[in-house]
Design a protein around this motif. Structure first.
Motif, PDB file in Angstrom:
ATOM      1  N   SER A   1       1.244  -0.905  -0.433  1.00 16.19           N
ATOM      2  CA  SER A   1      -0.294   0.046   0.069  1.00 16.19           C
ATOM      3  C   SER A   1       1.012   1.261   0.467  1.00 16.19           C
ATOM      4  CB  SER A   1      -1.172   0.214   1.072  1.00 16.19           C
ATOM      5  OG  SER A   1       0.243   0.269   2.582  1.00 16.19           O
ATOM      6  N   ILE A   2       1.820   0.931   0.078  1.00 14.42           N
ATOM      7  CA  ILE A   2       3.407   2.196   0.364  1.00 14.42           C
ATOM      8  C   ILE A   2       3.885   2.112  -0.320  1.00 14.42           C
ATOM      9  CG2 ILE A   2       5.340   2.889   1.554  1.00 14.42           C
ATOM     10  CD1 ILE A   2       3.598   2.179   4.162  1.00 14.42           C
ATOM     11  N   ALA A   3       3.994   0.896  -1.093  1.00 12.68           N
ATOM     12  CA  ALA A   3       5.458   0.908  -1.560  1.00 12.68           C
ATOM     13  C   ALA A   3       4.587   1.684  -4.233  1.00 12.68           C
ATOM     14  CB  ALA A   3       5.973  -0.170  -2.240  1.00 12.68           C
ATOM     15  N   SER A   4       3.779   0.805  -4.175  1.00 11.01           N
ATOM     16  CA  SER A   4       2.677   0.493  -5.173  1.00 11.01           C
ATOM     17  C   SER A   4       2.348   1.589  -5.744  1.00 11.01           C
ATOM     18  CB  SER A   4       1.376  -0.101  -5.052  1.00 11.01           C
ATOM     19  OG  SER A   4       2.100  -1.660  -5.019  1.00 11.01           O
ATOM     20  N   PRO A   5       2.120   3.099  -4.922  1.00 10.48           N
ATOM     21  CA  PRO A   5       1.423   3.913  -5.774  1.00 10.48           C
ATOM     22  C   PRO A   5       2.949   5.025  -6.087  1.00 10.48           C
ATOM     23  CG  PRO A   5       0.258   3.872  -3.265  1.00 10.48           C
ATOM     24  CD  PRO A   5       1.768   2.890  -3.752  1.00 10.48           C
ATOM     25  N   ASP A   6       3.769   4.857  -5.467  1.00 10.54           N
ATOM     26  CA  ASP A   6       4.783   5.125  -5.301  1.00 10.54           C
ATOM     27  C   ASP A   6       6.403   4.156  -5.626  1.00 10.54           C
ATOM     28  OD1 ASP A   6       6.916   7.403  -5.730  1.00 10.54           O
ATOM     29  OD2 ASP A   6       7.433   7.673  -3.444  1.00 10.54           O
ATOM     30  N   PRO A   7       6.084   3.568  -6.572  1.00 14.04           N
ATOM     31  CA  PRO A   7       7.216   2.554  -7.344  1.00 14.04           C
ATOM     32  C   PRO A   7       8.539   2.802  -7.274  1.00 14.04           C
ATOM     33  CG  PRO A   7       5.722   3.311  -9.170  1.00 14.04           C
ATOM     34  CD  PRO A   7       4.963   3.617  -8.344  1.00 14.04           C
ATOM     35  N   ARG A   8       8.891   3.995  -7.326  1.00 11.72           N
ATOM     36  CA  ARG A   8       9.886   5.005  -7.867  1.00 11.72           C
ATOM     37  C   ARG A   8      10.740   5.993  -7.081  1.00 11.72           C
ATOM     38  NH1 ARG A   8      12.394   3.234 -12.922  1.00 11.72           N
ATOM     39  NH2 ARG A   8      10.796   1.381 -13.638  1.00 11.72           N
ATOM     40  N   GLU A   9      10.201   5.894  -5.633  1.00 13.60           N
ATOM     41  CA  GLU A   9      10.005   6.552  -4.764  1.00 13.60           C
ATOM     42  C   GLU A   9      10.338   8.482  -5.351  1.00 13.60           C
ATOM     43  OE1 GLU A   9      12.871   4.658  -2.176  1.00 13.60           O
ATOM     44  OE2 GLU A   9      13.454   6.401  -1.494  1.00 13.60           O
ATOM     45  N   LEU A  10       9.406   8.800  -6.207  1.00 16.44           N
ATOM     46  CA  LEU A  10       9.419  10.469  -6.518  1.00 16.44           C
ATOM     47  C   LEU A  10       8.106  10.641  -5.985  1.00 16.44           C
ATOM     48  CD1 LEU A  10      10.011   9.063 -10.125  1.00 16.44           C
ATOM     49  CD2 LEU A  10      11.618  10.060  -8.821  1.00 16.44           C
ATOM     50  N   ALA A  11       7.900  10.469  -4.595  1.00 11.58           N
ATOM     51  CA  ALA A  11       6.670  11.743  -4.102  1.00 11.58           C
ATOM     52  C   ALA A  11       7.792  11.565  -3.780  1.00 11.58           C
ATOM     53  CB  ALA A  11       5.236  10.659  -2.977  1.00 11.58           C
ATOM     54  N   PRO A  12       7.103  13.448  -3.312  1.00 11.80           N
ATOM     55  CA  PRO A  12       7.326  15.200  -2.691  1.00 11.80           C
ATOM     56  C   PRO A  12       7.369  15.115  -1.144  1.00 11.80           C
ATOM     57  CG  PRO A  12       5.142  15.242  -3.653  1.00 11.80           C
ATOM     58  CD  PRO A  12       5.640  14.189  -4.125  1.00 11.80           C
ATOM     59  N   ASP A  13       8.279  15.167  -0.533  1.00 12.68           N
ATOM     60  CA  ASP A  13       8.611  14.964   0.759  1.00 12.68           C
ATOM     61  C   ASP A  13       7.154  15.365   1.392  1.00 12.68           C
ATOM     62  OD1 ASP A  13      11.234  14.190   0.486  1.00 12.68           O
ATOM     63  OD2 ASP A  13      11.620  16.319   1.567  1.00 12.68           O
ATOM     64  N   ALA A  14       6.310  16.332   1.181  1.00 12.29           N
ATOM     65  CA  ALA A  14       5.383  16.570   2.156  1.00 12.29           C
ATOM     66  C   ALA A  14       3.913  15.024   1.866  1.00 12.29           C
ATOM     67  CB  ALA A  14       4.419  17.634   1.200  1.00 12.29           C
TER      68      ALA A  14
END
Ligand SMILES: NC(=O)c1ccc[n+]([C@@H]2O[C@H](COP(=O)([O-])OP(=O)(O)OC[C@H]3O[C@@H](n4cnc5c(N)ncnc54)[C@H](O)[C@@H]3O)[C@@H](O)[C@H]2O)c1
Ligand SMILES: [Zn+2]
Length: 407
Positions: A241-254
């Motif tokens: 649930s945490i990794a799938s929406p942001d698979p390449r770890e590009l989400a903004p810090d907020a």
């Protein structure tokens, strides 16, 4: 038997099966996942009882699939280009083609290398993860991060997971029967990631997750198969649930995103990568992450983002899981700190110099550093269960963090 489907953001989905005695079914589970190999390379961990590799291989040979087994040592120094090359060569000798696959029957260390081999051989073929440690079941086998460590030069500390790719497995099969031979300390190691997950999601996901994790830990340490399967399935779901929406770890810090999964790791990786003095045992990933979570919690406290209760609850849960909350031995006797504190000066005050040197090393080696700024994950709020990313944390918070775990 719990089966989860990891739905990847704008990509395909893959199944994760958790249960007892599943290795004998891996070939049919592979077929159900859409794989139709004619040949498979089975990379087996030398410490995993051979009966498991035989059961896994037999599931394929019974269906007329040719299986070659490559047994390798799983350790951080072996998480290397040499090991990766051995897998490439074995795959090439076997003439694996794009329809074939590579199976990993091992923990997170060699599993990461097998994932990298699958990701790079012929520009990517299917990889199947059959995790044999609790850590690999709840964490490393899902999410698609692959890696090897880099040993920059003789004597220098190795840089963990510096080289790698994102390559999702085609299938994950967690057979809890494999965990029977796992030393208890390695069960605790896996629990470190479960505590991490509880620290990240207990408030948002379910307030009872913290208590449920607390209840399951003693059962898991007694290798209760049902408790193991329940804990693994729920932690895979959390990680997905945490990794799938942001698979390449590009989400903004907020937004936090996948970077949150590094709670405890930014600090932990530094300790894990320190060169050992002769004869000293390596610090395991789980122990390093446990110390890292204690450090990060103290950083959060020093920045006024969480309460002392959060720090205490995190430390209590880690202790329940049999994990350290402070580095007990003399750090300078355990690790060779010379490369870190060079040039070492006579009468050096370790209590001042060491935290600063460790923070420097964290800045130099951490993969989450963006624009030269360190990013750490710290707990927030009045009780454990929520964390956030802090960019460029103040020096006093980093100092408090290191001080909390150093003897
Ligand atoms: N890819 C990811 O997302 C991810 C996530 C977390 C951790 N990791 C990586 O995972 C690694 C740690 O993995 P780990 O904790 O699984 O340790 P590991 O793979 O190093 O295994 C630890 C030891 O246990 C032995 N072992 C494995 N299975 C066994 C079994 N069933 N019975 C007896 N012995 C067994 C291994 O041979 C090894 O000696 C680190 O390198 C870390 O970077 C990756
Ligand atoms: Zn980890």
């Amino acid at each position: 038997m719990p089966t989860l489907t990891i739905q990847l953001h704008r990509e395909r989905a893959y199944p994760v099966h958790v249960g007892q005695g599943l290795l004998a079914q891996v070939a049919s589970l592979s077929a159900r996942a859409g794989l139709s190999p004619r040949r498979v390379l089975l990379v087996a961990d030398s410490n995993v009882p051979a009966k498991h590799a035989r059961a896994l291989a037999a599931s394929f040979t019974a269906k007329g699939v040719h299986v070659a087994t490559l047994t390798l040592v799983a350790s951080e120094p072996h998480k290397s280009l040499d090991t990766l090359a051995r897998i490439w060569h074995a795959a090439s000798d076997l003439r694996l083609d794009r329809d074939d696959c590579i199976l990993a029957l091992t923990g997170g260390c060699l599993g990461d290398v097998v994932g990298l081999a699958a990701s790079t051989y012929r520009r990517g073929i299917a990889g199947v993860q059959c995790p044999t440690t609790l850590l690999a079941c709840v964490d490393a086998s899902v999410g698609g991060k692959t890696a090897i460590n880099l040993l920059p030069s003789a004597g220098a500390p190795l840089i963990k997971n510096l080289i790698g790719t994102f390559h999702q497995p085609a299938l994950v099969v967690s057979d809890v029967a494999c965990l029977a031979s796992l030393p208890k300390a390695l069960l605790s190691d896996g629990l470190a990631e479960c505590v991490k997950h509880a620290c990240l999601t207990s408030n948002a996901r379910s307030p009872s997750l913290w208590l449920r994790t607390q209840r399951l830990i003693p059962l898991v340490l007694r290798r209760d198969a049902k408790a193991l399967a329940t804990l693994i399935a729920s932690n895979v779901a959390i990680k997905a649930s945490i990794a799938s929406p942001d698979p390449r770890e590009l989400a903004p810090d907020a937004a936090g995103g996948r970077a949150l999964l590094n709670f405890g790791h930014t600090f932990g990786h530094v300790l894990e990568g320190l060169p050992l003095r002769k004869g000293q045992p390596p610090l395991s990933h789980g122990c390093a992450v446990a110390l890292g979570m204690v450090a990060a919690s103290h950083a959060g406290l020093a920045m006024g983002l969480c309460t002392p209760r959060v720090v205490e609850d995190v430390m209590d849960m880690l202790a329940l899981a049999g994990l350290p909350t402070q580095f007990e031995a003399d750090l300078a006797k355990h690790f060779d700190l010379a490369p870190l504190l060079s040039p070492p000066s006579a009468g050096l005050d370790y209590s001042l110099a060491l935290p600063a040197a460790l923070s420097q090393r964290m800045l130099a080696t951490d993969k989450k550093v963006r624009g030269g700024k360190l990013r750490i994950i710290v707990p927030t709020g009045p009780k454990p269960g929520t964390c956030r990313v802090v960019s460029n944390p103040p020096e006093h918070a980093l100092h408090a963090a290191w001080q909390s775990v150093l003897p």
